[in-house]
Design a protein around this motif. Structure first.
Motif, short mmCIF file in Angstrom:
data_model
loop_
_atom_site.label_atom_id
_atom_site.label_comp_id
_atom_site.label_asym_id
_atom_site.label_seq_id
_atom_site.Cartn_x
_atom_site.Cartn_y
_atom_site.Cartn_z
N ARG A 9 2.73 3.55 6.02
CA ARG A 9 1.77 3.48 6.95
C ARG A 9 2.60 4.87 7.69
O ARG A 9 2.84 4.71 8.43
CB ARG A 9 0.38 3.39 7.61
CG ARG A 9 -0.36 3.87 7.85
CD ARG A 9 -1.67 2.64 8.39
NE ARG A 9 -1.98 2.21 6.59
CZ ARG A 9 -2.67 1.70 6.71
NH1 ARG A 9 -3.30 0.60 8.00
NH2 ARG A 9 -4.14 1.03 5.92
N HIS B 61 4.15 -3.91 -0.59
CA HIS B 61 3.56 -3.52 0.50
C HIS B 61 3.21 -1.93 0.67
O HIS B 61 4.24 -1.18 -0.29
CB HIS B 61 4.82 -3.60 1.74
CG HIS B 61 4.98 -5.17 1.98
ND1 HIS B 61 4.93 -5.57 3.73
CD2 HIS B 61 4.19 -6.02 1.65
CE1 HIS B 61 4.46 -6.76 3.55
NE2 HIS B 61 4.43 -7.82 2.51
N ARG B 62 2.89 -1.02 1.59
CA ARG B 62 2.74 0.24 1.92
C ARG B 62 3.08 1.18 3.04
O ARG B 62 2.85 0.47 4.04
CB ARG B 62 1.37 0.09 1.05
CG ARG B 62 0.44 0.16 0.31
CD ARG B 62 -0.75 0.97 0.50
NE ARG B 62 -1.85 -0.64 0.89
CZ ARG B 62 -2.96 -0.54 1.73
NH1 ARG B 62 -3.91 1.28 2.29
NH2 ARG B 62 -3.29 -1.30 2.29
N SER C 228 -1.92 6.79 4.32
CA SER C 228 -0.82 5.43 3.24
C SER C 228 -0.39 5.18 1.81
O SER C 228 -1.00 6.48 1.56
CB SER C 228 -1.61 4.62 3.67
OG SER C 228 -2.72 4.31 4.74
N SER C 229 0.75 5.25 2.01
CA SER C 229 0.93 5.24 0.29
C SER C 229 1.30 4.37 -0.53
O SER C 229 -0.32 3.56 0.03
CB SER C 229 2.77 5.31 0.38
OG SER C 229 2.58 3.55 0.50
N ASP C 230 1.02 4.15 -1.18
CA ASP C 230 0.41 3.36 -2.74
C ASP C 230 1.08 2.11 -2.52
O ASP C 230 2.36 2.56 -1.43
CB ASP C 230 0.85 3.95 -4.70
CG ASP C 230 -0.42 4.91 -4.06
OD1 ASP C 230 -1.05 4.54 -3.43
OD2 ASP C 230 -0.04 6.13 -5.18
N PRO C 231 0.82 1.43 -2.88
CA PRO C 231 1.93 -0.27 -3.05
C PRO C 231 3.48 0.27 -3.26
O PRO C 231 3.23 0.73 -4.36
CB PRO C 231 1.56 -1.14 -3.69
CG PRO C 231 -0.58 -0.39 -3.52
CD PRO C 231 -0.28 0.81 -3.24
N VAL C 232 4.26 -0.38 -3.15
CA VAL C 232 6.09 0.12 -3.44
C VAL C 232 5.98 -0.66 -4.79
O VAL C 232 5.98 -2.41 -4.72
CB VAL C 232 6.77 0.01 -2.56
CG1 VAL C 232 6.63 1.28 -1.33
CG2 VAL C 232 7.30 -1.05 -2.04
N ASP D 256 3.98 -0.76 8.77
CA ASP D 256 4.61 -1.33 7.00
C ASP D 256 3.11 -2.18 7.46
O ASP D 256 2.19 -2.67 7.63
CB ASP D 256 5.23 -2.30 7.25
CG ASP D 256 5.85 -3.64 5.79
OD1 ASP D 256 5.20 -2.79 4.95
OD2 ASP D 256 6.04 -4.42 6.60
N ARG E 272 0.27 -6.56 1.61
CA ARG E 272 -0.79 -7.08 0.58
C ARG E 272 -1.95 -7.55 1.16
O ARG E 272 -3.25 -6.93 0.32
CB ARG E 272 -0.30 -7.97 -0.31
CG ARG E 272 0.97 -7.25 -1.30
CD ARG E 272 1.61 -8.71 -1.37
NE ARG E 272 2.76 -8.75 -2.34
CZ ARG E 272 3.18 -8.26 -3.54
NH1 ARG E 272 1.53 -7.79 -4.51
NH2 ARG E 272 4.13 -8.21 -4.22
N TRP F 51 8.63 11.75 3.07
CA TRP F 51 7.38 11.37 2.29
C TRP F 51 6.15 11.89 3.05
O TRP F 51 5.98 12.06 3.59
CB TRP F 51 7.40 9.96 2.76
CG TRP F 51 8.02 8.84 2.12
CD1 TRP F 51 9.20 8.05 2.33
CD2 TRP F 51 7.50 8.06 1.31
NE1 TRP F 51 9.29 7.01 1.82
CE2 TRP F 51 8.39 7.26 0.61
CE3 TRP F 51 6.21 7.65 0.67
CZ2 TRP F 51 8.54 6.07 -0.86
CZ3 TRP F 51 6.33 6.49 -0.75
CH2 TRP F 51 7.20 6.00 -0.56
N SER G 126 -1.56 -3.77 8.85
CA SER G 126 -0.80 -2.63 9.53
C SER G 126 0.23 -3.24 11.23
O SER G 126 -0.07 -3.60 11.86
CB SER G 126 -0.90 -1.68 9.52
OG SER G 126 -0.41 -0.32 9.86
#
Length: 546
Positions: A498, A495-496, A413-417, A448, A451, A353, A455
């Protein structure tokens, strides 16, 4: 059984007792070859014939509340329990020097035990933390004289835990030092209470500089082993010789061994290294890892219940009564237990990632872009929030909102999985960076984000940078390889992921003063500016992801 004992067994959900009659013989004397005498108490269920013996060796006293209730609980379920104190503690002769004498004193205790008229031929070992370490120290030379072992939240070696990523594990070591001094001066009950409540004086002393005076600030006196630890951090330091470090010989342990740990335990990486050494040697240890901290009533109850399954299976020669798969993991996020054939589970895929300019986190490498910058000030160090700590009040999975709002913490932070993402195994980070000075720390945390935007920390790690081990390239760029705590975690749909990066986590780790002065004597504090560059990434062992 006292009222306290009844409440204890009810709180820990222990199986029914087979007897309530327990006889206690105090102050048994165990000789050693160098003339030191060790003291022990024996708990015997007189109505249980041929009861096997559980050996517990401890530096924390024979008669603290936890020790007494543990011994009585085992005795009421059909075991003799010999609880013996390490040299230099609770009336035993000699001087307590952590980790140094545990192998030879364990063998002396075993020799003595086997020659007692009340012993019936089966020896089991049990205990958490230091009580687990002494088992791993004894096991290689004891051979088949031990019927089964159960080290809990422990490790055969401590050097790499005390200097994780070359940074010093300050909070755990100073709190433990204060506990041992409390045991010298007071009762085991008070030491147990301070461990659960937290020792305010020790906690405040973690800010003391130089660290060579932190032991005096915490306890009122200089402590020899604390001073030793401050000066023994270099690779290959002779302090951490084979008398203290037993992991290299863990594969020689032939007794059936059940390693029992927690994802938020400060000693977990060492315990998993013990497991790996044993597996490489062809052993098949059992492994259980739950959601626990190092100090946890829930964890201790689970360990006692598991011991009461593990021990009878080996005493009675009935391994079929054990679970089918030797590895049992609590998968956080999914909040469920799962069984596997080994650790790490087979079939995982290493997935990177990548940290993106602007604060994104994605599976694709970052395009070139501006670095992310922050300043670390050791006079106002980035604080520890949750994670693997000894203090049960402050450790574990915590809301990271306040930490992530600090200017000395950067987040990606990622996009929501779209589908649940499971990371089970090792976690690492490769961080490309520039620093304004040659001496700096890189702290990395994986979190983690649910929604609602909350975090919560999953795992973390640190690496101390020095000019000799982490030189700059021609563009002034350095590379930090950071090993995070292993994990078993499910990021739920929506969830994203981070990633946090900062210059430290205080007081868990001693702050990097930025000067390169020795750990024990450093007092000058120097700020460091960081640039986190494209090309940085975190690697997870993902399950079910191609």
């Amino acid at each position: 059984m006292t009222l306290q004992g009844r409440l204890f067994e009810r709180a820990l959900k222990l199986p029914p007792a087979v007897t309530r009659k327990v006889r206690i013989t105090k102050d048994l004397r165990i000789p050693t070859p160098d003339g030191v005498e060790l003291l022990a108490d024996l708990y015997t269920p007189p109505e249980v014939p041929d009861a096997p013996t559980i050996l517990i060796r401890t530096p924390y006293g024979r008669r603290g509340l936890v020790s007494r209730l543990t011994c009585v609980s085992f005795a009421e379920r059909g075991y003799q329990v010999l609880v013996a104190t390490c040299r230099g503690t609770d009336g035993s002769g000699g001087t307590f020097n952590p980790f140094l004498d545990d192998s030879k004193d364990g063998l002396s205790t075993l020799d003595w035990l086997e020659n007692q008229p009340w012993h019936h031929g089966k020896v089991l070992t049990f205990g958490p933390s230091y009580l687990g370490h002494v088992q791993m120290a004894l096991g290689p030379d004891a051979g088949d004289r031990i019927t089964a072992m159960m080290p809990v939240i422990s490790s055969a070696s401590f050097r790499d835990l005390w200097y994780n990523g070359d940074s010093f594990e300050l909070a755990a070591t100073l709190a433990w030092t204060a506990r041992m001094v409390t045991l010298e001066r007071s009762s085991p009950l008070k030491a147990d209470f301070l461990e659960l409540k937290g020792d305010k004086r020790a906690r405040e002393s973690m800010s003391h500089l130089p660290l060579s005076g932190a032991d005096s600030a915490a306890t009122g006196k200089q402590v020899g082993f604390w001073q030793d630890w401050l000066g023994a951090g270099d690779d290959g330091d002779p302090y951490w010789g084979p008398e203290r470090e037993h992991q290299a010989r863990a594969g020689e342990i032939t007794a059936p061994t059940h390693l029992f740990g927690g994802w938020q335990d400060v000693l977990l990486p060492g315990q998993l290294d013990d497991y790996a050494v044993m597996r490489t040697a062809g052993r098949n240890p059992y492994l259980t890892i739950g959601p626990w901290l190092h100090v946890s009533t829930e964890m201790f109850g689970a360990a006692l219940r598991e011991a009461l399954t593990w021990f009878p299976a080996h005493v009675n020669g009935e391994p079929a009564s054990l679970r089918d798969q030797p590895v049992r993991l609590f998968v956080q996020g999914a909040e469920e237990w799962r069984d596997y054939g080994e650790w790490p589970p087979p079939g995982g895929t290493a997935q990177n990632w990548h940290l993106q300019p602007g604060g994104g986190l994605a599976s694709e490498p970052a395009a070139s872009g501006a670095p992310t910058t922050f300043r670390y000030d050791p006079a106002d160090p980035t604080p520890t929030v949750g994670g693997p700590l000894l203090d049960p009040r402050t450790g574990g999975r915590k809301d990271n909102a306040a930490l992530e709002a600090r200017p000395d913490v950067v987040i990606y932070s990622s996009d929501p999985v779209v589908e649940p993402l499971e990371a089970i195994g090792s976690v690492s980070a490769t961080v490309k960076l520039r620093t304004s000075g040659p001496h700096a720390d890189v702290f990395v945390r994986l979190s983690d984000v649910d929604r609602d935007g909350k975090s919560v920390n999953v795992c973390e790690g640190i690496q101390r940078l020095s000019p000799d081990k982490h030189p700059e390239d021609g563009d002034g760029v350095r590379t930090a390889e950071v090993t995070l705590w292993p994990t078993a975690y499910c990021f739920q749909r929506g969830h994203r992921l981070r990633v946090q990066i900062s210059g430290g986590s205080f007081p868990r780790y001693a702050r990097n003063t930025g000067t390169g002065e020795p750990l024990a004597s450093a007092v000058e504090l120097r700020t460091v500016d960081y640039e986190i560059l494209p090309g940085s990434f975190v690697t997870l062992n993902t399950i079910g992801v191609e």
